[in-house]
Design an enzyme around this catalytic site. Structure first.
Site, PDB file in Angstrom:
ATOM      1  N   ASN A  90       8.643  23.261 -13.806  1.00 15.84           N
ATOM      2  CA  ASN A  90       9.202  23.545 -12.644  1.00 15.84           C
ATOM      3  C   ASN A  90      10.217  22.517 -12.264  1.00 15.84           C
ATOM      4  O   ASN A  90      10.282  21.287 -12.933  1.00 15.84           O
ATOM      5  CB  ASN A  90       8.028  23.306 -11.574  1.00 15.84           C
ATOM      6  CG  ASN A  90       7.103  22.044 -11.958  1.00 15.84           C
ATOM      7  OD1 ASN A  90       6.841  21.563 -12.925  1.00 15.84           O
ATOM      8  ND2 ASN A  90       6.626  21.310 -10.846  1.00 15.84           N
ATOM      9  N   GLU A 130      12.069  20.534  -9.045  1.00 13.70           N
ATOM     10  CA  GLU A 130      11.895  20.259  -7.532  1.00 13.70           C
ATOM     11  C   GLU A 130      13.264  19.776  -6.979  1.00 13.70           C
ATOM     12  O   GLU A 130      14.037  19.347  -7.732  1.00 13.70           O
ATOM     13  CB  GLU A 130      10.751  19.272  -7.309  1.00 13.70           C
ATOM     14  CG  GLU A 130       9.293  19.687  -7.507  1.00 13.70           C
ATOM     15  CD  GLU A 130       8.210  19.172  -7.013  1.00 13.70           C
ATOM     16  OE1 GLU A 130       8.266  18.100  -6.758  1.00 13.70           O
ATOM     17  OE2 GLU A 130       7.031  19.470  -7.245  1.00 13.70           O
ATOM     18  N   CYS A 184       9.528  27.125  -9.522  1.00 16.47           N
ATOM     19  CA  CYS A 184       8.391  27.260 -10.372  1.00 16.47           C
ATOM     20  C   CYS A 184       8.846  27.066 -11.803  1.00 16.47           C
ATOM     21  O   CYS A 184       9.792  27.699 -12.232  1.00 16.47           O
ATOM     22  CB  CYS A 184       7.315  28.111  -9.931  1.00 16.47           C
ATOM     23  SG  CYS A 184       6.695  27.962  -8.203  1.00 16.47           S
ATOM     24  N   GLU A 191       7.311  29.066 -13.757  1.00  8.23           N
ATOM     25  CA  GLU A 191       7.354  30.509 -14.097  1.00  8.23           C
ATOM     26  C   GLU A 191       8.846  30.987 -13.747  1.00  8.23           C
ATOM     27  O   GLU A 191       9.285  31.959 -14.622  1.00  8.23           O
ATOM     28  CB  GLU A 191       6.459  31.252 -13.324  1.00  8.23           C
ATOM     29  CG  GLU A 191       5.100  31.122 -13.449  1.00  8.23           C
ATOM     30  CD  GLU A 191       4.233  29.831 -12.608  1.00  8.23           C
ATOM     31  OE1 GLU A 191       5.122  29.089 -12.389  1.00  8.23           O
ATOM     32  OE2 GLU A 191       3.238  29.924 -12.688  1.00  8.23           O
ATOM     33  N   CYS A 207       2.001  31.214  -8.030  1.00 13.77           N
ATOM     34  CA  CYS A 207       2.194  31.203  -6.489  1.00 13.77           C
ATOM     35  C   CYS A 207       2.553  33.027  -6.252  1.00 13.77           C
ATOM     36  O   CYS A 207       2.812  33.842  -7.227  1.00 13.77           O
ATOM     37  CB  CYS A 207       3.268  30.653  -5.963  1.00 13.77           C
ATOM     38  SG  CYS A 207       4.877  30.812  -6.420  1.00 13.77           S
TER      39      CYS A 207
HETATM   40  N1  THU Z   1       4.353  25.221  -9.377  1.00 15.20           N
HETATM   41  C1  THU Z   1       4.589  26.075 -10.276  1.00 15.20           C
HETATM   42  O1  THU Z   1       5.732  25.539 -11.031  1.00 15.20           O
HETATM   43  N2  THU Z   1       3.833  27.045 -10.652  1.00 15.20           N
HETATM   44  C2  THU Z   1       2.713  27.338 -10.062  1.00 15.20           C
HETATM   45  O2  THU Z   1       2.044  28.263 -10.756  1.00 15.20           O
HETATM   46  C3  THU Z   1       2.233  26.850  -9.098  1.00 15.20           C
HETATM   47  C4  THU Z   1       3.262  25.506  -8.634  1.00 15.20           C
HETATM   48  C5  THU Z   1       5.015  24.173  -8.852  1.00 15.20           C
HETATM   49  C6  THU Z   1       5.759  24.199  -7.681  1.00 15.20           C
HETATM   50  C7  THU Z   1       6.071  22.601  -7.129  1.00 15.20           C
HETATM   51  O3  THU Z   1       6.949  22.168  -7.703  1.00 15.20           O
HETATM   52  C8  THU Z   1       4.651  22.212  -7.760  1.00 15.20           C
HETATM   53  O4  THU Z   1       4.191  23.013  -8.521  1.00 15.20           O
HETATM   54  C9  THU Z   1       3.705  21.751  -6.497  1.00 15.20           C
HETATM   55  O5  THU Z   1       3.499  22.953  -5.650  1.00 15.20           O
END
Ligand code: THU
Length: 135
Positions: A43, A45, A54, A56, A87
């Site tokens: 991920n 941010e 994310c 994925e 998500c």
């Molecule tokens: N996140 C993912 O990368 N994959 C998931 O399956 C769930 C959430 C990340 C998004 C964000 O950077 C952090 O987790 C918190 O939500």
């Protein structure tokens, strides 16, 4: 089917590469192509929060960039104690390229895992080819 130890090790190592200074939730994912190749992502941010994405999405981007056009399996892990499932937006991203029965396998740092097919995670998912278009 157990998670291949090499995949679990690689995912856990990649958690260090996540850029997650805001949530502190580090996530790593791997997309397995039908030919067995694996494409990894974390991920990423952003200070403008909605611009983050994310793990994925990173892994799908890596797979497609490498010339892959289908997903046979997805692996996900994070630094959270509980299993993390993709998500809603990522379920749709996976569904776009998923082979029927594509598994999403999620694992924790201490070795617990769970799995569901993408059809279980996204029932009645949207595919354009199944949707009649206006003439
Ligand atoms: N996140 C993912 O990368 N994959 C998931 O399956 C769930 C959430 C990340 C998004 C964000 O950077 C952090 O987790 C918190 O939500």
């Amino acid at each position: 089917m157990t998670v291949p130890p090499a995949v679990a090790d690689q995912l856990r190592a990649l958690l260090d590469n996540a850029h997650a200074p805001y949530s502190k939730v580090h996530v790593a994912a791997a997309v397995e192509s039908p030919d067995g190749t694996l494409h990894y992502g974390v991920n990423v941010e952003n200070a403008a929060y909605p611009q983050g994405w994310c793990a994925e999405a990173s892994a799908i981007g890596a797979a497609v960039s490498a010339g892959q056009s289908a997903i046979a399996r997805v692996y996900v892990t994070s630094n959270l104690p509980d299993l993390v499932w993709p998500c809603g937006g990522c379920r749709q991203k996976i569904f776009e390229l998923a082979r029927p029965g594509c598994e999403v396998v999620t694992l924790t740092a201490d070795g617990r895992s769970g799995r569901h097919t993408i059809e279980e995670l996204l029932p009645l998912g949207f595919r354009l080819e199944q949707t009649p278009r206006n003439p």
